[in-house]
Design a protein around this motif. Structure first.
Motif, PDB file in Angstrom:
ATOM      1  N   TYR A   1      49.012  72.573  25.127  1.00 23.63           N
ATOM      2  CA  TYR A   1      48.059  71.568  25.781  1.00 23.63           C
ATOM      3  C   TYR A   1      47.087  71.034  24.605  1.00 23.63           C
ATOM      4  CZ  TYR A   1      49.755  73.498  30.167  1.00 23.63           C
ATOM      5  OH  TYR A   1      50.770  73.900  30.884  1.00 23.63           O
ATOM      6  N   SER A   2      46.729  69.547  24.758  1.00 25.75           N
ATOM      7  CA  SER A   2      45.947  69.049  24.255  1.00 25.75           C
ATOM      8  C   SER A   2      44.597  69.589  24.400  1.00 25.75           C
ATOM      9  CB  SER A   2      46.004  67.503  23.975  1.00 25.75           C
ATOM     10  OG  SER A   2      45.524  67.000  25.076  1.00 25.75           O
ATOM     11  N   PRO A   3      43.639  69.568  23.427  1.00 28.77           N
ATOM     12  CA  PRO A   3      42.093  69.673  23.930  1.00 28.77           C
ATOM     13  C   PRO A   3      41.566  68.809  24.972  1.00 28.77           C
ATOM     14  CG  PRO A   3      42.280  69.770  21.446  1.00 28.77           C
ATOM     15  CD  PRO A   3      43.746  69.172  21.880  1.00 28.77           C
ATOM     16  N   ALA A   4      42.069  67.599  25.027  1.00 28.08           N
ATOM     17  CA  ALA A   4      41.445  66.761  25.963  1.00 28.08           C
ATOM     18  C   ALA A   4      42.242  67.031  27.610  1.00 28.08           C
ATOM     19  CB  ALA A   4      42.085  65.149  25.788  1.00 28.08           C
ATOM     20  N   MET A   5      43.365  67.802  27.400  1.00 29.49           N
ATOM     21  CA  MET A   5      43.824  68.053  28.572  1.00 29.49           C
ATOM     22  C   MET A   5      43.147  69.436  29.178  1.00 29.49           C
ATOM     23  SD  MET A   5      46.231  67.795  31.108  1.00 29.49           S
ATOM     24  CE  MET A   5      47.509  66.719  30.489  1.00 29.49           C
ATOM     25  N   VAL A   6      42.754  70.447  28.323  1.00 32.21           N
ATOM     26  CA  VAL A   6      42.219  71.552  28.713  1.00 32.21           C
ATOM     27  C   VAL A   6      40.802  71.111  29.132  1.00 32.21           C
ATOM     28  CG1 VAL A   6      41.371  73.778  27.776  1.00 32.21           C
ATOM     29  CG2 VAL A   6      43.483  73.095  27.021  1.00 32.21           C
ATOM     30  N   ALA A   7      40.130  70.304  28.457  1.00 38.23           N
ATOM     31  CA  ALA A   7      38.764  69.798  28.922  1.00 38.23           C
ATOM     32  C   ALA A   7      38.846  69.217  30.269  1.00 38.23           C
ATOM     33  CB  ALA A   7      38.117  68.706  27.898  1.00 38.23           C
ATOM     34  N   ALA A   8      39.775  68.387  30.544  1.00 38.34           N
ATOM     35  CA  ALA A   8      40.111  67.721  31.677  1.00 38.34           C
ATOM     36  C   ALA A   8      40.313  68.646  33.015  1.00 38.34           C
ATOM     37  CB  ALA A   8      41.500  66.737  31.823  1.00 38.34           C
ATOM     38  N   ILE A   9      41.000  69.805  32.755  1.00 39.85           N
ATOM     39  CA  ILE A   9      41.429  70.977  33.586  1.00 39.85           C
ATOM     40  C   ILE A   9      40.219  71.579  34.062  1.00 39.85           C
ATOM     41  CG2 ILE A   9      42.618  73.078  33.897  1.00 39.85           C
ATOM     42  CD1 ILE A   9      44.867  71.997  32.337  1.00 39.85           C
ATOM     43  N   LEU A  10      39.449  71.896  32.931  1.00 38.69           N
ATOM     44  CA  LEU A  10      38.147  72.669  33.123  1.00 38.69           C
ATOM     45  C   LEU A  10      36.861  71.902  33.890  1.00 38.69           C
ATOM     46  CD1 LEU A  10      37.775  74.791  29.808  1.00 38.69           C
ATOM     47  CD2 LEU A  10      38.471  75.478  31.901  1.00 38.69           C
ATOM     48  N   LEU A  11      37.001  70.634  33.546  1.00 40.30           N
ATOM     49  CA  LEU A  11      36.140  69.776  34.290  1.00 40.30           C
ATOM     50  C   LEU A  11      36.361  69.469  35.570  1.00 40.30           C
ATOM     51  CD1 LEU A  11      33.302  67.861  33.701  1.00 40.30           C
ATOM     52  CD2 LEU A  11      35.201  66.034  33.264  1.00 40.30           C
ATOM     53  N   SER A  12      37.793  69.266  35.994  1.00 42.96           N
ATOM     54  CA  SER A  12      38.260  69.273  37.441  1.00 42.96           C
ATOM     55  C   SER A  12      37.809  70.534  38.106  1.00 42.96           C
ATOM     56  CB  SER A  12      39.517  68.926  37.334  1.00 42.96           C
ATOM     57  OG  SER A  12      40.576  69.823  36.965  1.00 42.96           O
ATOM     58  N   ALA A  13      37.945  71.555  37.633  1.00 43.55           N
ATOM     59  CA  ALA A  13      37.672  72.899  38.169  1.00 43.55           C
ATOM     60  C   ALA A  13      36.396  73.120  38.219  1.00 43.55           C
ATOM     61  CB  ALA A  13      38.139  73.974  37.586  1.00 43.55           C
ATOM     62  N   LEU A  14      35.542  72.635  37.528  1.00 44.75           N
ATOM     63  CA  LEU A  14      33.961  72.659  37.736  1.00 44.75           C
ATOM     64  C   LEU A  14      33.567  71.657  38.692  1.00 44.75           C
ATOM     65  CD1 LEU A  14      31.013  73.532  36.935  1.00 44.75           C
ATOM     66  CD2 LEU A  14      31.235  71.849  35.283  1.00 44.75           C
ATOM     67  N   ALA A  15      33.936  70.612  38.837  1.00 43.38           N
ATOM     68  CA  ALA A  15      33.777  69.413  39.693  1.00 43.38           C
ATOM     69  C   ALA A  15      34.184  70.019  41.184  1.00 43.38           C
ATOM     70  CB  ALA A  15      34.428  68.049  39.446  1.00 43.38           C
ATOM     71  N   MET A  16      35.445  70.686  41.377  1.00 46.52           N
ATOM     72  CA  MET A  16      35.665  71.171  42.709  1.00 46.52           C
ATOM     73  C   MET A  16      34.744  72.125  43.056  1.00 46.52           C
ATOM     74  SD  MET A  16      40.018  71.153  42.595  1.00 46.52           S
ATOM     75  CE  MET A  16      40.118  71.931  41.122  1.00 46.52           C
ATOM     76  N   THR A  17      34.227  73.171  42.130  1.00 44.23           N
ATOM     77  CA  THR A  17      33.288  74.117  42.681  1.00 44.23           C
ATOM     78  C   THR A  17      32.106  73.459  42.949  1.00 44.23           C
ATOM     79  OG1 THR A  17      34.281  75.672  40.928  1.00 44.23           O
ATOM     80  CG2 THR A  17      32.189  76.081  41.706  1.00 44.23           C
ATOM     81  N   LEU A  18      31.656  72.635  42.391  1.00 36.80           N
ATOM     82  CA  LEU A  18      30.416  71.822  42.798  1.00 36.80           C
ATOM     83  C   LEU A  18      30.544  71.102  44.135  1.00 36.80           C
ATOM     84  CD1 LEU A  18      29.083  70.291  39.461  1.00 36.80           C
ATOM     85  CD2 LEU A  18      27.977  72.281  40.528  1.00 36.80           C
ATOM     86  N   ILE A  19      31.777  70.256  44.128  1.00 37.12           N
ATOM     87  CA  ILE A  19      31.841  69.601  45.630  1.00 37.12           C
ATOM     88  C   ILE A  19      31.726  70.707  46.684  1.00 37.12           C
ATOM     89  CG2 ILE A  19      33.612  68.487  46.765  1.00 37.12           C
ATOM     90  CD1 ILE A  19      34.309  66.851  44.274  1.00 37.12           C
ATOM     91  N   VAL A  20      32.455  71.716  46.440  1.00 35.08           N
ATOM     92  CA  VAL A  20      32.649  73.029  47.533  1.00 35.08           C
ATOM     93  C   VAL A  20      31.129  73.534  47.833  1.00 35.08           C
ATOM     94  CG1 VAL A  20      33.397  75.377  48.178  1.00 35.08           C
ATOM     95  CG2 VAL A  20      35.019  73.540  47.394  1.00 35.08           C
ATOM     96  N   GLY A  21      30.455  73.545  46.890  1.00 37.74           N
ATOM     97  CA  GLY A  21      29.135  74.371  46.961  1.00 37.74           C
ATOM     98  C   GLY A  21      28.130  73.154  47.680  1.00 37.74           C
ATOM     99  N   VAL A  22      28.229  72.104  47.321  1.00 43.79           N
ATOM    100  CA  VAL A  22      27.339  71.134  47.803  1.00 43.79           C
ATOM    101  C   VAL A  22      27.693  70.778  49.610  1.00 43.79           C
ATOM    102  CG1 VAL A  22      26.888  68.615  48.110  1.00 43.79           C
ATOM    103  CG2 VAL A  22      26.753  69.796  45.903  1.00 43.79           C
ATOM    104  N   ARG A  23      29.008  70.765  49.782  1.00 46.05           N
ATOM    105  CA  ARG A  23      29.353  70.761  51.092  1.00 46.05           C
ATOM    106  C   ARG A  23      28.934  72.075  52.021  1.00 46.05           C
ATOM    107  NH1 ARG A  23      35.654  69.766  51.670  1.00 46.05           N
ATOM    108  NH2 ARG A  23      35.069  69.889  53.601  1.00 46.05           N
ATOM    109  N   TYR A  24      29.088  73.290  51.345  1.00 42.62           N
ATOM    110  CA  TYR A  24      28.625  74.207  52.151  1.00 42.62           C
ATOM    111  C   TYR A  24      27.172  74.129  52.301  1.00 42.62           C
ATOM    112  CZ  TYR A  24      26.718  78.955  52.593  1.00 42.62           C
ATOM    113  OH  TYR A  24      26.336  79.926  53.334  1.00 42.62           O
TER     114      TYR A  24
END
Length: 83
Positions: A20-43
């Motif tokens: 995977y390109s570094p941009a793809m790895v960064a996108a995957i990590l950023l989306s995982a962080l965003a999902m974690t934040l969304i779930v935390g804020v919703r909680y």
């Protein structure tokens, strides 16, 4: 036909991340962080909403426990045991 116990496809090499390109790895990590934040804020919003609804519907419900919540307990905690 493959031998017994052998996989027909070769196993992935351990550092398979290099595909995977570094941009793809960064996108995957950023989306995982965003999902974690969304779930935390919703909680937090849901728990705060339930606390507000309880306070509005039954105003004195936790007033009995107010002193208990504010006083430190006299039980032995690991922090007290170390000191």
């Amino acid at each position: 036909m493959p031998a017994f116990g052998k996989s027909p496809t070769p196993p992935l090499p351990l550092p398979f991340i290099h595909r995977y390109s570094p941009a793809m790895v960064a996108a995957i990590l950023l989306s995982a962080l965003a999902m974690t934040l969304i779930v935390g804020v919703r909680y937090l919003m849901a728990s705060g909403g339930f606390a507000l609804a309880t306070r509005l519907r039954q105003p004195g419900l936790y007033r009995v426990h107010k002193r208990t919540f504010r006083q430190p307990s006299n039980s032995v905690t690991p922090a007290k045991a170390v000191v």
